[in-house]
Write a protein that holds these residues in place. Sequence first.
Motif, PDB file in Angstrom:
ATOM      1  N   VAL A 161       8.435  -9.451   5.469  1.00 19.79           N
ATOM      2  CA  VAL A 161       8.252  -8.707   5.834  1.00 19.79           C
ATOM      3  C   VAL A 161       8.077  -7.651   6.058  1.00 19.79           C
ATOM      4  CG1 VAL A 161       9.642  -7.427   8.116  1.00 19.79           C
ATOM      5  CG2 VAL A 161      10.022  -9.581   7.722  1.00 19.79           C
ATOM      6  N   LYS A 162       7.063  -7.102   6.321  1.00 17.26           N
ATOM      7  CA  LYS A 162       6.411  -5.398   5.629  1.00 17.26           C
ATOM      8  C   LYS A 162       7.340  -4.123   6.622  1.00 17.26           C
ATOM      9  CE  LYS A 162       2.125  -2.756   6.331  1.00 17.26           C
ATOM     10  NZ  LYS A 162       0.534  -2.404   7.179  1.00 17.26           N
ATOM     11  N   GLY A 163       7.383  -3.968   5.246  1.00 17.88           N
ATOM     12  CA  GLY A 163       8.529  -2.265   5.115  1.00 17.88           C
ATOM     13  C   GLY A 163       9.760  -2.616   5.718  1.00 17.88           C
ATOM     14  N   PHE A 164       9.441  -4.028   4.573  1.00 19.73           N
ATOM     15  CA  PHE A 164      11.946  -4.054   5.068  1.00 19.73           C
ATOM     16  C   PHE A 164      12.577  -3.732   3.437  1.00 19.73           C
ATOM     17  CE2 PHE A 164      15.496  -7.473   4.991  1.00 19.73           C
ATOM     18  CZ  PHE A 164      15.985  -6.719   6.458  1.00 19.73           C
ATOM     19  N   VAL A 165      11.457  -4.311   2.529  1.00 25.50           N
ATOM     20  CA  VAL A 165      11.718  -5.141   1.157  1.00 25.50           C
ATOM     21  C   VAL A 165      11.000  -3.735  -0.019  1.00 25.50           C
ATOM     22  CG1 VAL A 165      12.881  -6.716   1.515  1.00 25.50           C
ATOM     23  CG2 VAL A 165      10.512  -6.376   0.937  1.00 25.50           C
ATOM     24  N   PRO A 166      11.568  -2.916  -0.581  1.00 25.63           N
ATOM     25  CA  PRO A 166      10.412  -2.107  -1.831  1.00 25.63           C
ATOM     26  C   PRO A 166      10.260  -2.832  -1.766  1.00 25.63           C
ATOM     27  CG  PRO A 166      12.859  -2.158  -2.100  1.00 25.63           C
ATOM     28  CD  PRO A 166      13.261  -3.201  -1.290  1.00 25.63           C
ATOM     29  N   THR A 167       7.985  -2.413  -2.006  1.00 27.21           N
ATOM     30  CA  THR A 167       7.676  -3.483  -2.750  1.00 27.21           C
ATOM     31  C   THR A 167       6.806  -2.351  -3.985  1.00 27.21           C
ATOM     32  OG1 THR A 167       5.998  -2.077  -1.297  1.00 27.21           O
ATOM     33  CG2 THR A 167       6.767  -4.255  -0.961  1.00 27.21           C
ATOM     34  N   CYS A 168       5.580  -2.811  -4.267  1.00 25.15           N
ATOM     35  CA  CYS A 168       5.105  -2.206  -5.582  1.00 25.15           C
ATOM     36  C   CYS A 168       3.696  -2.265  -5.755  1.00 25.15           C
ATOM     37  CB  CYS A 168       6.327  -2.498  -7.263  1.00 25.15           C
ATOM     38  SG  CYS A 168       4.790  -2.082  -8.549  1.00 25.15           S
ATOM     39  N   ALA A 169       3.246  -1.175  -5.321  1.00 20.48           N
ATOM     40  CA  ALA A 169       1.539  -0.901  -5.532  1.00 20.48           C
ATOM     41  C   ALA A 169       1.237  -1.001  -7.517  1.00 20.48           C
ATOM     42  CB  ALA A 169       0.925  -0.459  -5.125  1.00 20.48           C
ATOM     43  N   TYR A 170       0.783  -2.181  -7.414  1.00 30.01           N
ATOM     44  CA  TYR A 170      -0.467  -2.017  -8.992  1.00 30.01           C
ATOM     45  C   TYR A 170      -1.684  -1.944  -8.604  1.00 30.01           C
ATOM     46  CZ  TYR A 170       3.715  -5.388  -9.729  1.00 30.01           C
ATOM     47  OH  TYR A 170       5.133  -5.027  -9.909  1.00 30.01           O
ATOM     48  N   ILE A 171      -2.536  -0.483  -8.805  1.00 28.93           N
ATOM     49  CA  ILE A 171      -3.589   0.205  -8.718  1.00 28.93           C
ATOM     50  C   ILE A 171      -4.552  -0.583 -10.365  1.00 28.93           C
ATOM     51  CG2 ILE A 171      -5.090   2.610  -8.338  1.00 28.93           C
ATOM     52  CD1 ILE A 171      -2.591   1.236  -6.057  1.00 28.93           C
ATOM     53  N   PHE A 172      -5.787  -1.065  -9.809  1.00 31.17           N
ATOM     54  CA  PHE A 172      -7.187  -1.079 -10.775  1.00 31.17           C
ATOM     55  C   PHE A 172      -7.675  -0.497 -10.727  1.00 31.17           C
ATOM     56  CE2 PHE A 172      -9.934  -3.478 -12.493  1.00 31.17           C
ATOM     57  CZ  PHE A 172      -9.188  -3.918 -13.575  1.00 31.17           C
ATOM     58  N   GLN A 173      -8.586  -0.373 -11.540  1.00 30.17           N
ATOM     59  CA  GLN A 173      -9.986   0.743 -11.879  1.00 30.17           C
ATOM     60  C   GLN A 173     -10.457   0.332 -13.133  1.00 30.17           C
ATOM     61  OE1 GLN A 173      -9.601   5.372 -11.530  1.00 30.17           O
ATOM     62  NE2 GLN A 173     -11.773   5.619 -10.334  1.00 30.17           N
ATOM     63  N   PRO A 174     -11.811   0.199 -12.751  1.00 31.19           N
ATOM     64  CA  PRO A 174     -12.203  -0.175 -14.018  1.00 31.19           C
ATOM     65  C   PRO A 174     -13.488   0.974 -13.775  1.00 31.19           C
ATOM     66  CG  PRO A 174     -13.294  -2.087 -12.225  1.00 31.19           C
ATOM     67  CD  PRO A 174     -12.211  -1.592 -11.581  1.00 31.19           C
ATOM     68  N   GLU A 175     -13.756   1.139 -15.715  1.00 30.95           N
ATOM     69  CA  GLU A 175     -15.050   1.971 -15.738  1.00 30.95           C
ATOM     70  C   GLU A 175     -16.111   1.109 -16.263  1.00 30.95           C
ATOM     71  OE1 GLU A 175     -13.714   5.803 -17.405  1.00 30.95           O
ATOM     72  OE2 GLU A 175     -12.135   6.079 -15.332  1.00 30.95           O
ATOM     73  N   MET A 176     -17.399   1.274 -16.410  1.00 27.12           N
ATOM     74  CA  MET A 176     -18.538   1.198 -17.220  1.00 27.12           C
ATOM     75  C   MET A 176     -19.067   2.356 -17.159  1.00 27.12           C
ATOM     76  SD  MET A 176     -21.734  -1.310 -15.708  1.00 27.12           S
ATOM     77  CE  MET A 176     -22.628  -0.101 -15.555  1.00 27.12           C
ATOM     78  N   LEU A 177     -19.788   1.861 -18.958  1.00 28.03           N
ATOM     79  CA  LEU A 177     -19.917   2.991 -19.853  1.00 28.03           C
ATOM     80  C   LEU A 177     -21.519   1.644 -20.481  1.00 28.03           C
ATOM     81  CD1 LEU A 177     -17.202   4.038 -20.501  1.00 28.03           C
ATOM     82  CD2 LEU A 177     -17.842   5.757 -22.118  1.00 28.03           C
ATOM     83  N   ALA A 178     -22.789   2.701 -19.797  1.00 22.11           N
ATOM     84  CA  ALA A 178     -23.400   1.663 -20.714  1.00 22.11           C
ATOM     85  C   ALA A 178     -24.868   2.658 -21.006  1.00 22.11           C
ATOM     86  CB  ALA A 178     -24.656   1.459 -19.337  1.00 22.11           C
TER      87      ALA A 178
END
Length: 761
Positions: A161-178
């Motif tokens: 149930v959204k908002g009832f229990v604490p949650t964790c946010a895993y944030i992902f971001q890739p960068e490309m160097l060419a």
Amino acid sequence: MGRAGTRAAAGPLLMLVMLLARPRPAAARASSKSEAGLVSEHFSQAPQKLSFYSWYGSTRLFHFRVPPDTVLLHWLLHVSQSGSSCTDVEITVHFRYGAPPVINPLGTSFPDNTLGQASFHIKALLSTMLLSNTSVNVSHPAPGDWFVVAHLPPSSQKIEVKGFVPTCAYIFQPEMLAMRVVEASILEPDVPLPQTLLSNSSYLKIFVPEYTQELRLELQGCVSRLILGCPVRLTVGATTLPRNFQKVLTCTSLTPYCHLLLSLPPWGQWLQVTAESLAGSHVSVVFTAEVALTACRPWSVTFHHFLQNSLNQSSDTSAGQPSQDLAHLDLGRVGGGPFCLLNYPVRREDLDVVSVRFQPMNGVFVLVNSGMPSIMQLRLDTGMDSGGSLTITLRANQTEITNGILVAACINAASPFLSFNTSLNCTTAFFQGYPMFLSASSYTANLIIPYPETDNWYLSLQLVCPESSEDCEPAVAHVETTLYLIPCWNDCGPYGQCLLLRRYGYLYAGCSCKAGWRGWSCTDNSTAQTVAQQRAAALLLTLSNLMFLAPIAVSVHRSFLVEASVYFYTMFFSTFYHACDQPGEAVLCILSYDTLQYCDFLGSGASTWVTILCMARLKTILKQVLLVLGTLVIAMSLQLDRRGIWNLMGPCLFAFVIMVSMWVYRCAHRHQCYPTSWQRWVFYLLPGISMALVGIAIYTSMMTSDNYYYTHSIWHILLAGSAAFLLPPREEQAETWACLQKFSCHYQICKNDRDELYTVT
């Protein structure tokens, strides 16, 4: 050879690459020139929140475009977390060139005749990625579209149930160097190009025209001061993941020349060539590079042939007749001329988003003979065609294929397969094609290619006689082709839903499965519910709402007509919402799914609201105002976030505070507990409160995808039962059906001016 490697720590080489790729302060992407004729470019996209994997829509897709003449790609994978309940989860990142990766984390089966190749991916724990940036290097990458997909491990199937229990946010971001070349030498056909290698590599490129059958790359006059022979290594072609078909030529023999022969290189594209010295630093190597191309002369079936053949026929010529006329009138000239393929023009018809039909200009039949392959070009190079599935169906006439005759077909990207007389492996210079066969025992062949690469695809067909080539000489076959690019195969079947996903301007499709069905196209029934289980689930979820008849009867008996109408509303829409929410056969929708869902959620919140207010025993006018305002607030909150638990719990807690305040006031005013009757507490309030608490516990912590149909049914029963127990007794002066007492003027009076504040219960 192209290399794809990973490392977890940033070493000196990484620092050098990052230093070269550092953007200028005022620009999002900048380049700086180096001494070796290389420039670096930096690309990044906005971070996304990762989700636990359940289907393809739970992944996070990133779309990059690699510039031409790139010699090195360096991916930096950044991960961060926010929240108090984070664990050390494993993060999986997939890479693919040309199209989104085809992944299968759950190990499910694909539909028959579907290509489910493994993707190139890396896995790393969150703690490892937080300590040091994980990186992936790809040397000599192919220019164009590259896709990165990231996700967490498979989900536990628990319904949270959204908002009832604490949650964790895993944030992902890739960068490309060419890192790309700005000083690449162009190697023209039959024109020698002198080269000198010292410490830096030499970068060449060759343009391969259309209808090139063979490419020969030769090194001549290779001389080194200190080493005998030709210490040169040539890397030809680009790296494509998950498969890599680069060619490497190492000239270590004592002769001053060596060569590389490529059959059917990619048409209409630049071919990268990197020359590296094997003589060590500060040792010069001199050589001359030369390329020779062998052209393939096509016989093109144009409108002129169809028109000319059609005019020679009677007015009752059928749609497939021009192909038959072509077989009798033109094949003799085709076989006798220096042609290598029969080219059929194809009409591309865009039907919808990620939906295209390919059809030969002469209809649906393609003429196939043993003298040369028949070719159809499928243009999937718009950049928006890689998000669907390419389906190919071939059918042959039973009378034209006898024992010993085989119709061989190959589907390839970049260039067609033409060497049916020597091999049937469908392999070109830089692509492994996919074979299909029609024979006397199988007149139909099917192939499904999920997420085809962005390129020109070619369908090659030819008659082959493995036992005796003489049987094929007079034979001609008409093959019916059905070629489509569709979002989802079979529209995900009866137990799935084809959903169109979007990442910025890029669109791709995926299947969301129901009733325990899994797989790429919802065809894996290893955990599927039977039809009997589906019907039982539908009956439980719908008939359990009949429990609301109990609070409806109690409300009507005690003259709470507003509450009774709210309970009836909840029972009606909850029943038909769950009837519409079922997959497969047991489904009934009287309104749109979204409308039924909204009404079901609104009825649940309103039922709780009116029950608590009724228990508070407020004045009539105040009660009516709060009933209307509370329902409007609940309706507004559901529109903002339908899944948020506090959008429903907030108004209900407010009503609970009002009820407790009124009860405390009565206790203080009367100097005794309220309600005063112990029978009221033992036989009504305590059972009702217990049922409500058990229902809330089941709803918030025990529901999963597997047990949803019976745990949610229990929730219906407990919610309705608690309402029936918690409703207060009828007012002492209110009679049953008081509003139905009619006067001679046929008006009815439903007015009660009595102050409910001092009602004795």
